[in-house]
Motif scaffolding. Structure first.
Motif, short mmCIF file in Angstrom:
data_model
loop_
_atom_site.label_atom_id
_atom_site.label_comp_id
_atom_site.label_asym_id
_atom_site.label_seq_id
_atom_site.Cartn_x
_atom_site.Cartn_y
_atom_site.Cartn_z
N UNK A 62 0.84 -1.21 0.00
CA UNK A 62 0.00 0.00 0.00
C UNK A 62 0.87 1.25 0.00
N UNK A 63 2.05 1.19 0.65
CA UNK A 63 2.95 2.33 0.66
C UNK A 63 3.68 2.47 -0.67
N UNK A 64 3.99 1.33 -1.30
CA UNK A 64 4.63 1.39 -2.62
C UNK A 64 3.68 2.00 -3.65
N UNK A 65 2.40 1.64 -3.58
CA UNK A 65 1.41 2.22 -4.49
C UNK A 65 1.34 3.73 -4.28
N UNK A 66 1.33 4.16 -3.02
CA UNK A 66 1.30 5.58 -2.70
C UNK A 66 2.55 6.28 -3.24
N UNK A 67 3.69 5.66 -3.08
CA UNK A 67 4.96 6.21 -3.55
C UNK A 67 4.94 6.40 -5.07
N UNK A 68 4.35 5.44 -5.76
CA UNK A 68 4.30 5.50 -7.22
C UNK A 68 3.18 6.40 -7.73
N UNK A 69 2.29 6.80 -6.83
CA UNK A 69 1.18 7.64 -7.24
C UNK A 69 0.14 6.88 -8.04
N UNK A 70 -0.03 5.59 -7.70
CA UNK A 70 -1.03 4.79 -8.40
C UNK A 70 -1.97 4.16 -7.37
N UNK A 71 -3.14 3.79 -7.84
CA UNK A 71 -4.15 3.15 -7.00
C UNK A 71 -3.64 1.79 -6.53
N UNK A 72 -3.93 1.40 -5.27
CA UNK A 72 -3.48 0.08 -4.78
C UNK A 72 -3.98 -1.08 -5.64
N UNK A 73 -5.20 -0.97 -6.19
CA UNK A 73 -5.71 -2.05 -7.06
C UNK A 73 -4.87 -2.16 -8.33
N UNK A 74 -4.49 -1.03 -8.90
CA UNK A 74 -3.63 -1.03 -10.09
C UNK A 74 -2.28 -1.65 -9.75
N UNK A 75 -1.75 -1.28 -8.58
CA UNK A 75 -0.47 -1.86 -8.14
C UNK A 75 -0.58 -3.38 -8.06
#
Length: 192
Positions: free
Chosen positions: A170-183
């Protein structure tokens, strides 16, 4: 706590002469904290520069919509803290927390400033480290503004594949600026 880790890190970036190294290494003190410790909050001026010996930390921002945006992760061996607040001694616009139990060496702004005034090589080292940090920030800015979600994900895996094992997704998705589902889709995708 190992000053040797700090020495190895510094020598690879900007080797200091023995006298400068002895002065530089003398300003660091051991510091430990538990998981989910808030080290710096928005509005506080960063008092310490940290060198990570163990653990995982992150700096993040919370927008008006209460959405968190992870700015950076730190883990051994690296410097840590809210760098812009530390270097300018102005209030932080970000939070800085531990994501796991962490062990550091840390120093204060005053100690670092006095050392840089006394030893030009220490100032040169700080400038070199700051320049590399700025280089990384600019590269990341391009990724965030110009890359697709898949390109961001691939770039992260190419640069730091180990983060998938140490950082919650969830933090990696936030870091990348993408939705957690997309991640999650990108993570499970066979194309990546």
């Amino acid at each position: 706590m190992s000053v040797q880790q700090l020495h190895t890190f510094i020598q690879a970036i900007y080797p200091l002469k023995e006298k400068e190294w002895e002065a530089f290494s003398s300003i660091w003190t051991p510091f430990e904290c538990k998981r989910k410790t808030m080290l710096t909050a928005i509005g506080e001026t960063e008092k310490h520069l940290y060198f990570v010996l163990e653990g995982l930390q992150r700096a993040f921002y919370i927008g008006e919509d209460n959405q968190e945006g992870t700015i950076v992760f730190t883990y051994p061996p690296s410097f840590s803290g809210v760098a812009d607040s530390f270097l300018t001694q102005t209030p932080s616009k970000y939070f800085f927390e531990t994501l796991s139990t962490s062990k550091f060496l840390r120093t204060t702004y005053k100690q670092m400033e006095e050392l840089m005034l006394q030893y030009p090589d220490v100032q040169g080292m700080v400038l070199r480290i700051t320049a590399f940090a700025l280089k990384g920030v600019l590269e990341r800015q391009v990724e965030l503004q110009c890359f697709s979600a898949e390109e961001k994900f691939r770039t992260l895996l190419k640069r730091s594949p180990h983060v998938l094992q140490i950082i919650p997704h969830k933090y990696l998705a936030s870091y990348l600026g993408i939705d957690p589902a997309t991640f999650s889709k990108l993570l499970s995708s066979k194309r990546i």
